[in-house]
Design a protein around this motif. Structure first.
Motif, PDB file in Angstrom:
ATOM      1  N   ASN A  96       0.851  -1.185   0.000  1.00 59.71           N
ATOM      2  CA  ASN A  96       0.000   0.000   0.000  1.00 59.71           C
ATOM      3  C   ASN A  96       0.892   1.241   0.000  1.00 59.71           C
ATOM      4  O   ASN A  96       2.069   1.179   0.343  1.00 59.71           O
ATOM      5  CB  ASN A  96      -0.970   0.002   1.179  1.00 59.71           C
ATOM      6  N   LEU A  97       0.306   2.348  -0.378  1.00 57.85           N
ATOM      7  CA  LEU A  97       1.099   3.563  -0.591  1.00 57.85           C
ATOM      8  C   LEU A  97       1.740   4.051   0.712  1.00 57.85           C
ATOM      9  O   LEU A  97       2.865   4.553   0.709  1.00 57.85           O
ATOM     10  CB  LEU A  97       0.219   4.656  -1.195  1.00 57.85           C
ATOM     11  N   GLU A  98       1.058   3.883   1.803  1.00 58.63           N
ATOM     12  CA  GLU A  98       1.613   4.334   3.089  1.00 58.63           C
ATOM     13  C   GLU A  98       2.884   3.560   3.445  1.00 58.63           C
ATOM     14  O   GLU A  98       3.867   4.135   3.909  1.00 58.63           O
ATOM     15  CB  GLU A  98       0.579   4.168   4.192  1.00 58.63           C
ATOM     16  N   GLN A  99       2.887   2.256   3.200  1.00 55.49           N
ATOM     17  CA  GLN A  99       4.090   1.454   3.449  1.00 55.49           C
ATOM     18  C   GLN A  99       5.256   1.918   2.578  1.00 55.49           C
ATOM     19  O   GLN A  99       6.396   2.017   3.033  1.00 55.49           O
ATOM     20  CB  GLN A  99       3.794  -0.019   3.180  1.00 55.49           C
ATOM     21  N   ILE A 100       4.953   2.194   1.316  1.00 58.54           N
ATOM     22  CA  ILE A 100       6.004   2.624   0.389  1.00 58.54           C
ATOM     23  C   ILE A 100       6.573   3.970   0.818  1.00 58.54           C
ATOM     24  O   ILE A 100       7.797   4.177   0.824  1.00 58.54           O
ATOM     25  CB  ILE A 100       5.449   2.688  -1.048  1.00 58.54           C
ATOM     26  N   ILE A 101       5.699   4.897   1.207  1.00 57.87           N
ATOM     27  CA  ILE A 101       6.153   6.207   1.666  1.00 57.87           C
ATOM     28  C   ILE A 101       7.042   6.061   2.898  1.00 57.87           C
ATOM     29  O   ILE A 101       8.106   6.697   2.998  1.00 57.87           O
ATOM     30  CB  ILE A 101       4.944   7.115   1.956  1.00 57.87           C
ATOM     31  N   ASN A 102       6.664   5.210   3.829  1.00 58.92           N
ATOM     32  CA  ASN A 102       7.474   5.007   5.026  1.00 58.92           C
ATOM     33  C   ASN A 102       8.847   4.454   4.693  1.00 58.92           C
ATOM     34  O   ASN A 102       9.851   4.851   5.289  1.00 58.92           O
ATOM     35  CB  ASN A 102       6.749   4.049   5.990  1.00 58.92           C
ATOM     36  N   TYR A 103       8.879   3.549   3.714  1.00 61.31           N
ATOM     37  CA  TYR A 103      10.183   2.979   3.370  1.00 61.31           C
ATOM     38  C   TYR A 103      11.072   3.998   2.662  1.00 61.31           C
ATOM     39  O   TYR A 103      12.282   4.042   2.875  1.00 61.31           O
ATOM     40  CB  TYR A 103      10.007   1.714   2.527  1.00 61.31           C
ATOM     41  N   TYR A 104      10.482   4.839   1.824  1.00 69.14           N
ATOM     42  CA  TYR A 104      11.249   5.932   1.216  1.00 69.14           C
ATOM     43  C   TYR A 104      11.855   6.811   2.303  1.00 69.14           C
ATOM     44  O   TYR A 104      13.029   7.205   2.234  1.00 69.14           O
ATOM     45  CB  TYR A 104      10.347   6.777   0.311  1.00 69.14           C
ATOM     46  N   GLU A 105      11.069   7.143   3.308  1.00 70.59           N
ATOM     47  CA  GLU A 105      11.551   8.011   4.379  1.00 70.59           C
ATOM     48  C   GLU A 105      12.703   7.361   5.149  1.00 70.59           C
ATOM     49  O   GLU A 105      13.681   8.004   5.510  1.00 70.59           O
ATOM     50  CB  GLU A 105      10.401   8.359   5.318  1.00 70.59           C
ATOM     51  N   GLN A 106      12.600   6.038   5.379  1.00 69.01           N
ATOM     52  CA  GLN A 106      13.674   5.328   6.067  1.00 69.01           C
ATOM     53  C   GLN A 106      14.973   5.350   5.267  1.00 69.01           C
ATOM     54  O   GLN A 106      16.054   5.575   5.824  1.00 69.01           O
ATOM     55  CB  GLN A 106      13.249   3.884   6.329  1.00 69.01           C
ATOM     56  N   GLU A 107      14.870   5.130   3.965  1.00 68.20           N
ATOM     57  CA  GLU A 107      16.078   5.098   3.136  1.00 68.20           C
ATOM     58  C   GLU A 107      16.689   6.485   3.006  1.00 68.20           C
ATOM     59  O   GLU A 107      17.904   6.637   2.960  1.00 68.20           O
ATOM     60  CB  GLU A 107      15.764   4.503   1.758  1.00 68.20           C
ATOM     61  N   LEU A 108      15.858   7.523   2.945  1.00 66.20           N
ATOM     62  CA  LEU A 108      16.375   8.890   2.905  1.00 66.20           C
ATOM     63  C   LEU A 108      17.129   9.206   4.189  1.00 66.20           C
ATOM     64  O   LEU A 108      18.182   9.853   4.163  1.00 66.20           O
ATOM     65  CB  LEU A 108      15.225   9.875   2.700  1.00 66.20           C
ATOM     66  N   ALA A 109      16.601   8.761   5.312  1.00 69.85           N
ATOM     67  CA  ALA A 109      17.282   8.996   6.591  1.00 69.85           C
ATOM     68  C   ALA A 109      18.650   8.322   6.604  1.00 69.85           C
ATOM     69  O   ALA A 109      19.616   8.871   7.143  1.00 69.85           O
ATOM     70  CB  ALA A 109      16.409   8.499   7.741  1.00 69.85           C
ATOM     71  N   LYS A 110      18.755   7.135   6.016  1.00 67.00           N
ATOM     72  CA  LYS A 110      20.044   6.433   5.958  1.00 67.00           C
ATOM     73  C   LYS A 110      21.054   7.210   5.121  1.00 67.00           C
ATOM     74  O   LYS A 110      22.239   7.277   5.447  1.00 67.00           O
ATOM     75  CB  LYS A 110      19.850   5.033   5.378  1.00 67.00           C
ATOM     76  N   LEU A 111      20.590   7.797   4.033  1.00 70.28           N
ATOM     77  CA  LEU A 111      21.504   8.541   3.158  1.00 70.28           C
ATOM     78  C   LEU A 111      22.062   9.772   3.839  1.00 70.28           C
ATOM     79  O   LEU A 111      23.157  10.236   3.516  1.00 70.28           O
ATOM     80  CB  LEU A 111      20.782   8.923   1.856  1.00 70.28           C
ATOM     81  N   LEU A 112      21.317  10.353   4.747  1.00 74.43           N
ATOM     82  CA  LEU A 112      21.818  11.507   5.503  1.00 74.43           C
ATOM     83  C   LEU A 112      22.876  11.083   6.507  1.00 74.43           C
ATOM     84  O   LEU A 112      23.678  11.879   6.940  1.00 74.43           O
ATOM     85  CB  LEU A 112      20.672  12.199   6.237  1.00 74.43           C
TER      86      LEU A 112
END
Length: 291
Positions: free
Chosen positions: A275-291
């Motif tokens: 679902n879209l909410e799961q995908i959005i959460n995973y994007y946010e997690q990966e962005l946090a890792k890149l920082l």
């Protein structure tokens, strides 16, 4: 008569300014033109050389500013232009004489608001003008942008791209929360227009090798632009969940060791039922890792 506005982003391009301006002077085609140069905080002699080189260009504006990045600079320029089309140019490239008219004809013929050509690092790759141009139209380019196929689908706002001003105004320019402009511009334009690709070399660019840090920053910007787009257009993005997961995986592959087994597992597990909410959460997690 149609009018084209050239938006030229300059940043430490002192060795190429004169060649770039000469290529703009050599542009051919039955259309009016204006030129807006934005020097985005150059620390070399780019601005000085630019001011000395533009005497013969019609209706020219130069904006000199502290470095704010391509997205904000481009949006500032869009608010100033009044042409029917905007042809984007970068300070490290030069344009082919027929580049603009080929892109305009591509839009007019295919009733598209976006036309994208090819960039090359060599003049030897340019095609003879007496050969017919091959034009391909993508009626729904969002999927291609997310899946990085073809690469040019992400190049709106970069070399060899041209967009109707009305479309740029409709989408309110690039996402000004993201440093780079090409991913957000491509996604936003793809909501409302088909993309026309022309198999012609439009610009000649430097051959630039990106460092690991630059690749990571590019990945962060792309993921952030996609995430922002999904969050502001959730209903539109519902049908692109699989492509969003592929985009996440493919972007992270550009950073060594970032595409983990766990991500591949989630991709295979969620491919059909995420679902879209799961995908959005995973994007946010990966962005946090890149920082």
């Amino acid at each position: 008569m149609l009018k084209c506005s050239y938006v030229v982003l300059i940043f430490n391009n002192e060795n190429n300014i004169q060649k770039l301006v000469h290529s703009l002077q050599s542009i051919v085609g039955n259309f009016r033109r204006e030129f807006i140069f934005i020097d985005d905080g150059s620390t070399d002699n780019s601005l000085k050389i630019l001011k000395q080189s533009i005497a013969t260009l019609p209706k020219t504006t130069i904006i000199s500013q502290q470095n704010i990045g391509p997205a904000l600079s481009l949006n500032k320029a869009i608010n100033l232009v009044d042409g029917d089309y905007v042809h984007f140019v970068q300070g490290f490239e030069i344009l082919q004489p027929e580049s603009t008219i080929k892109l305009i004809n591509c839009c007019e013929t295919m009733t598209a608001s976006v036309a994208i050509g090819r960039s090359s690092t060599s003049f030897s790759e340019t095609k003879s003008s007496n050969r017919p141009s091959y034009i391909q139209v993508r009626t729904c380019p969002i999927k291609e942008i997310l899946e990085h196929s073809p690469q040019a689908s992400r190049n709106v706002g970069l070399s060899a791209s041209l967009v109707r001003l009305k479309l740029l105004e409709q989408i309110n320019g690039a996402d000004d929360l993201v440093y780079n402009c090409n991913m957000s511009l491509s996604l936003r334009c793809a909501q409302y227009s088909k993309f026309a690709f022309i198999d012609e070399v439009i610009s000649i660019t430097e051959n630039i090798t990106k460092s690991e840090a630059q690749l990571m920053f590019e990945t962060y910007n792309n993921l952030r632009a996609i995430l922002n787009f999904v969050q502001t257009n959730p209903e539109f993005c519902q049908s692109y969940k699989s492509s969003l997961l592929l985009a996440l995986s493919n972007e992270l592959k550009t950073i060594q060791a970032k595409c983990s087994y766990y991500l591949k597992y989630l991709l295979s597990k969620w491919f059909n039922n995420a679902n879209l909410e799961q995908i959005i959460n995973y994007y946010e997690q990966e962005l946090a890792k890149l920082l």
